[in-house]
Design a protein around this motif. Structure first.
Motif, PDB file in Angstrom:
ATOM      1  N   ARG A 186      30.951 -49.743 -37.643  1.00  0.00           N
ATOM      2  CA  ARG A 186      31.508 -51.099 -37.847  1.00  0.00           C
ATOM      3  C   ARG A 186      30.609 -52.134 -37.196  1.00  0.00           C
ATOM      4  NH1 ARG A 186      36.233 -50.306 -40.270  1.00  0.00           N
ATOM      5  NH2 ARG A 186      37.492 -48.533 -39.633  1.00  0.00           N
ATOM      6  N   GLU A 187      30.144 -51.839 -35.976  1.00  0.00           N
ATOM      7  CA  GLU A 187      29.264 -52.800 -35.287  1.00  0.00           C
ATOM      8  C   GLU A 187      27.944 -52.982 -36.036  1.00  0.00           C
ATOM      9  OE1 GLU A 187      31.031 -51.791 -30.855  1.00  0.00           O
ATOM     10  OE2 GLU A 187      28.903 -51.526 -31.192  1.00  0.00           O
ATOM     11  N   LEU A 188      27.501 -51.913 -36.721  1.00  0.00           N
ATOM     12  CA  LEU A 188      26.260 -52.012 -37.506  1.00  0.00           C
ATOM     13  C   LEU A 188      26.500 -52.708 -38.845  1.00  0.00           C
ATOM     14  CD1 LEU A 188      24.839 -48.414 -36.849  1.00  0.00           C
ATOM     15  CD2 LEU A 188      23.788 -50.566 -36.088  1.00  0.00           C
ATOM     16  N   GLY A 189      27.775 -52.962 -39.159  1.00  0.00           N
ATOM     17  CA  GLY A 189      28.115 -53.636 -40.419  1.00  0.00           C
ATOM     18  C   GLY A 189      27.899 -52.735 -41.634  1.00  0.00           C
ATOM     19  N   VAL A 190      28.057 -51.409 -41.410  1.00  0.00           N
ATOM     20  CA  VAL A 190      27.808 -50.435 -42.475  1.00  0.00           C
ATOM     21  C   VAL A 190      29.146 -49.993 -43.077  1.00  0.00           C
ATOM     22  CG1 VAL A 190      27.017 -48.060 -42.831  1.00  0.00           C
ATOM     23  CG2 VAL A 190      25.693 -49.597 -41.382  1.00  0.00           C
ATOM     24  N   ALA A 191      29.239 -50.009 -44.430  1.00  0.00           N
ATOM     25  CA  ALA A 191      30.461 -49.515 -45.093  1.00  0.00           C
ATOM     26  C   ALA A 191      30.411 -47.987 -45.105  1.00  0.00           C
ATOM     27  CB  ALA A 191      30.524 -50.037 -46.514  1.00  0.00           C
ATOM     28  N   PHE A 192      31.551 -47.351 -44.912  1.00  0.00           N
ATOM     29  CA  PHE A 192      31.554 -45.884 -44.865  1.00  0.00           C
ATOM     30  C   PHE A 192      32.858 -45.331 -45.419  1.00  0.00           C
ATOM     31  CE2 PHE A 192      33.286 -47.498 -40.901  1.00  0.00           C
ATOM     32  CZ  PHE A 192      34.427 -46.746 -40.712  1.00  0.00           C
ATOM     33  N   GLY A 193      32.802 -44.060 -45.869  1.00  0.00           N
ATOM     34  CA  GLY A 193      34.003 -43.321 -46.233  1.00  0.00           C
ATOM     35  C   GLY A 193      34.268 -42.298 -45.147  1.00  0.00           C
ATOM     36  N   LYS A 194      35.519 -41.868 -45.028  1.00  0.00           N
ATOM     37  CA  LYS A 194      35.877 -40.906 -43.971  1.00  0.00           C
ATOM     38  C   LYS A 194      36.916 -39.927 -44.514  1.00  0.00           C
ATOM     39  CE  LYS A 194      38.512 -41.573 -40.201  1.00  0.00           C
ATOM     40  NZ  LYS A 194      39.060 -42.142 -38.970  1.00  0.00           N
ATOM     41  N   GLU A 195      36.758 -38.655 -44.143  1.00  0.00           N
ATOM     42  CA  GLU A 195      37.687 -37.630 -44.646  1.00  0.00           C
ATOM     43  C   GLU A 195      37.917 -36.592 -43.543  1.00  0.00           C
ATOM     44  OE1 GLU A 195      35.803 -35.511 -47.898  1.00  0.00           O
ATOM     45  OE2 GLU A 195      37.369 -33.976 -47.902  1.00  0.00           O
ATOM     46  N   ALA A 196      39.175 -36.205 -43.300  1.00  0.00           N
ATOM     47  CA  ALA A 196      39.445 -35.144 -42.320  1.00  0.00           C
ATOM     48  C   ALA A 196      39.276 -33.785 -43.003  1.00  0.00           C
ATOM     49  CB  ALA A 196      40.857 -35.288 -41.776  1.00  0.00           C
ATOM     50  N   VAL A 197      38.564 -32.865 -42.342  1.00  0.00           N
ATOM     51  CA  VAL A 197      38.330 -31.529 -42.904  1.00  0.00           C
ATOM     52  C   VAL A 197      38.891 -30.499 -41.913  1.00  0.00           C
ATOM     53  CG1 VAL A 197      36.537 -29.889 -43.621  1.00  0.00           C
ATOM     54  CG2 VAL A 197      36.300 -32.336 -44.181  1.00  0.00           C
ATOM     55  N   GLY A 198      39.897 -29.764 -42.346  1.00  0.00           N
ATOM     56  CA  GLY A 198      40.584 -28.818 -41.454  1.00  0.00           C
ATOM     57  C   GLY A 198      39.819 -27.512 -41.305  1.00  0.00           C
ATOM     58  N   TYR A 199      40.036 -26.821 -40.170  1.00  0.00           N
ATOM     59  CA  TYR A 199      39.454 -25.492 -39.979  1.00  0.00           C
ATOM     60  C   TYR A 199      40.285 -24.726 -38.955  1.00  0.00           C
ATOM     61  CZ  TYR A 199      37.264 -27.144 -35.588  1.00  0.00           C
ATOM     62  OH  TYR A 199      37.052 -27.649 -34.336  1.00  0.00           O
ATOM     63  N   GLU A 200      39.951 -23.440 -38.811  1.00  0.00           N
ATOM     64  CA  GLU A 200      40.705 -22.563 -37.914  1.00  0.00           C
ATOM     65  C   GLU A 200      39.737 -21.824 -36.988  1.00  0.00           C
ATOM     66  OE1 GLU A 200      43.989 -20.378 -39.891  1.00  0.00           O
ATOM     67  OE2 GLU A 200      42.915 -18.628 -39.167  1.00  0.00           O
ATOM     68  N   LEU A 201      40.136 -21.673 -35.726  1.00  0.00           N
ATOM     69  CA  LEU A 201      39.374 -20.845 -34.772  1.00  0.00           C
ATOM     70  C   LEU A 201      40.287 -19.691 -34.388  1.00  0.00           C
ATOM     71  CD1 LEU A 201      37.046 -20.298 -32.716  1.00  0.00           C
ATOM     72  CD2 LEU A 201      38.174 -21.910 -31.162  1.00  0.00           C
ATOM     73  N   ASN A 202      39.822 -18.444 -34.591  1.00  0.00           N
ATOM     74  CA  ASN A 202      40.696 -17.288 -34.404  1.00  0.00           C
ATOM     75  C   ASN A 202      39.901 -16.162 -33.746  1.00  0.00           C
ATOM     76  OD1 ASN A 202      42.117 -14.790 -34.982  1.00  0.00           O
ATOM     77  ND2 ASN A 202      43.393 -16.019 -36.342  1.00  0.00           N
ATOM     78  N   PHE A 203      40.342 -15.728 -32.566  1.00  0.00           N
ATOM     79  CA  PHE A 203      39.614 -14.640 -31.898  1.00  0.00           C
ATOM     80  C   PHE A 203      40.568 -13.787 -31.064  1.00  0.00           C
ATOM     81  CE2 PHE A 203      39.200 -18.529 -29.313  1.00  0.00           C
ATOM     82  CZ  PHE A 203      39.606 -18.118 -28.051  1.00  0.00           C
ATOM     83  N   ALA A 204      40.137 -12.540 -30.777  1.00  0.00           N
ATOM     84  CA  ALA A 204      40.932 -11.624 -29.946  1.00  0.00           C
ATOM     85  C   ALA A 204      41.132 -12.275 -28.584  1.00  0.00           C
ATOM     86  CB  ALA A 204      40.200 -10.294 -29.799  1.00  0.00           C
ATOM     87  N   ASP A 205      42.383 -12.232 -28.103  1.00  0.00           N
ATOM     88  CA  ASP A 205      42.695 -12.946 -26.867  1.00  0.00           C
ATOM     89  C   ASP A 205      42.320 -12.126 -25.644  1.00  0.00           C
ATOM     90  OD1 ASP A 205      43.526 -14.670 -24.983  1.00  0.00           O
ATOM     91  OD2 ASP A 205      45.676 -14.318 -25.285  1.00  0.00           O
ATOM     92  N   THR A 206      41.079 -12.300 -25.192  1.00  0.00           N
ATOM     93  CA  THR A 206      40.653 -11.712 -23.916  1.00  0.00           C
ATOM     94  C   THR A 206      40.145 -12.863 -23.058  1.00  0.00           C
ATOM     95  OG1 THR A 206      38.335 -11.400 -24.554  1.00  0.00           O
ATOM     96  CG2 THR A 206      39.853  -9.604 -25.087  1.00  0.00           C
ATOM     97  N   GLU A 207      40.126 -12.613 -21.728  1.00  0.00           N
ATOM     98  CA  GLU A 207      39.658 -13.666 -20.823  1.00  0.00           C
ATOM     99  C   GLU A 207      38.193 -14.003 -21.107  1.00  0.00           C
ATOM    100  OE1 GLU A 207      41.516 -14.038 -17.064  1.00  0.00           O
ATOM    101  OE2 GLU A 207      39.573 -14.159 -16.038  1.00  0.00           O
ATOM    102  N   GLU A 208      37.389 -12.969 -21.416  1.00  0.00           N
ATOM    103  CA  GLU A 208      35.965 -13.202 -21.691  1.00  0.00           C
ATOM    104  C   GLU A 208      35.801 -14.076 -22.945  1.00  0.00           C
ATOM    105  OE1 GLU A 208      33.232 -13.215 -20.257  1.00  0.00           O
ATOM    106  OE2 GLU A 208      31.840 -13.389 -21.936  1.00  0.00           O
ATOM    107  N   ASN A 209      36.640 -13.845 -23.975  1.00  0.00           N
ATOM    108  CA  ASN A 209      36.515 -14.674 -25.188  1.00  0.00           C
ATOM    109  C   ASN A 209      36.947 -16.116 -24.920  1.00  0.00           C
ATOM    110  OD1 ASN A 209      35.471 -12.592 -26.614  1.00  0.00           O
ATOM    111  ND2 ASN A 209      37.383 -12.074 -27.692  1.00  0.00           N
ATOM    112  N   ARG A 210      38.009 -16.295 -24.126  1.00  0.00           N
ATOM    113  CA  ARG A 210      38.396 -17.672 -23.755  1.00  0.00           C
ATOM    114  C   ARG A 210      37.226 -18.346 -23.031  1.00  0.00           C
ATOM    115  NH1 ARG A 210      44.752 -18.071 -21.974  1.00  0.00           N
ATOM    116  NH2 ARG A 210      45.607 -16.623 -23.475  1.00  0.00           N
TER     117      ARG A 210
END
Ligand SMILES: C[S@@+](CC[C@H](N)C(=O)[O-])C[C@H]1O[C@@H](n2cnc3c(N)ncnc32)[C@H](O)[C@@H]1O
Length: 257
Positions: A186-210
């Motif tokens: 906006r400060e640069l005065g540039v017109a833009f489009g914007k779109e939210a793109v969903g995703y998932e993060l999934n891993f075995a629950d171990t302390e090392e993976n966290r």
């Protein structure tokens, strides 16, 4: 956020690969860029593509596989400050172009008006001068060019970990978010489009993976932070021995013409 971000991906390369392997983010980002580029790139002629912050090139390869551009049309320029990962990108991407690939650690000052597509996938968090960098990336576009970038907003679940972690040491996260990109455009005065793109993060629950996700997110700052509350942050996403996080990133598109 702070005006002096920066993150060295060299020491956390393996943790980033863990994130990449367990998240659908790349798949969803590539799908969204492919749709956006299908409508923006002409059917014939050369395609001069700049990938700013290409990392090891694995995302670029995924995207180019989907785009299926004839190799004789593509001219590829790769910008990546970590030399060890940039070296991995070159052999990974040679099959997608018949031209020699140009690579550098930063955007050359004379890169003005010379690209049809500039994209930067999850990089702008880390650039020191966001508004200036955006101006240079958009300035690198030819008249009919298109700039695409993905970055998470403050509503993103992993951003929430940044905020919680830096609050533990009385700091603001030293990284930019989608809100900062929006404000800079906006400060640069540039017109833009914007779109939210969903995703998932999934891993075995171990302390090392966290811990791997925390190292990827917090890099050199993690050593200054109390670990227990950060490891416990993941409890809310626990299900059947796994961590499952559903969240989203923002995609911005700029077409100066
Ligand atoms: C999250 S990774 C994304 C890599 C790649 N674009 C992808 O989607 O897989 C962020 C990348 O930005 C790079 N990076 C960090 N600061 C940068 C800067 N100032 N200019 C260009 N790239 C930068 C990092 O080295 C890293 O490879």
């Amino acid at each position: 956020m702070s005006t002096s971000p920066g993150k060295d991906f060299g020491p956390i390369a393996d943790d980033y690969v863990f994130f990449e392997t367990h998240a659908t983010e790349a798949e969803q980002d590539a799908r969204a860029y492919t749709q956006q580029l299908a409508a923006a790139v002409p059917a014939h002629g050369p395609i001069r593509l700049l990938d700013f912050g290409c990392g090891s090139g694995s995302f670029t390869a995924r995207l180019l596989e989907q785009l299926r551009w004839p190799p004789e049309r593509l001219q590829l320029t790769l910008i990546e400050p970590v030399e060890s990962v940039r070296r991995l990108a070159l052999p990974r991407l040679t099959a997608f172009t018949t031209a020699a690939i140009t690579d550098a650690s930063s955007l050359p000052a004379d890169a003005v008006g010379c690209f049809d597509v500039v994209f930067s996938n999850h990089v702008l968090y880390y650039v020191p001068d966001l508004k200036g960098q955006l101006a240079r990336l958009i300035g690198a576009l030819d008249r009919d060019g298109v700039f695409l970038t993905a970055i998470a907003s403050r509503a993103n679940a992993l951003m929430a970990i940044w905020f919680e972690a830096f609050a533990l040491i009385d700091r603001e996260p030293p990284y930019h978010a989608a809100e900062d990109v929006e404000q800079a455009l906006r400060e640069l005065g540039v017109a833009f489009g914007k779109e939210a793109v969903g995703y998932e993060l999934n891993f075995a629950d171990t302390e090392e993976n966290r811990l791997r996700i925390l190292r990827f997110l917090l890099a050199e700052y993690l050593g200054q932070m109390p670990l227990r509350p950060l490891l416990d942050h993941f409890d809310r996403y626990q299900r059947d021995g796994r961590i499952n996080i559903r969240t989203a990133s923002e995609h911005f598109m700029v077409r100066p013409a």
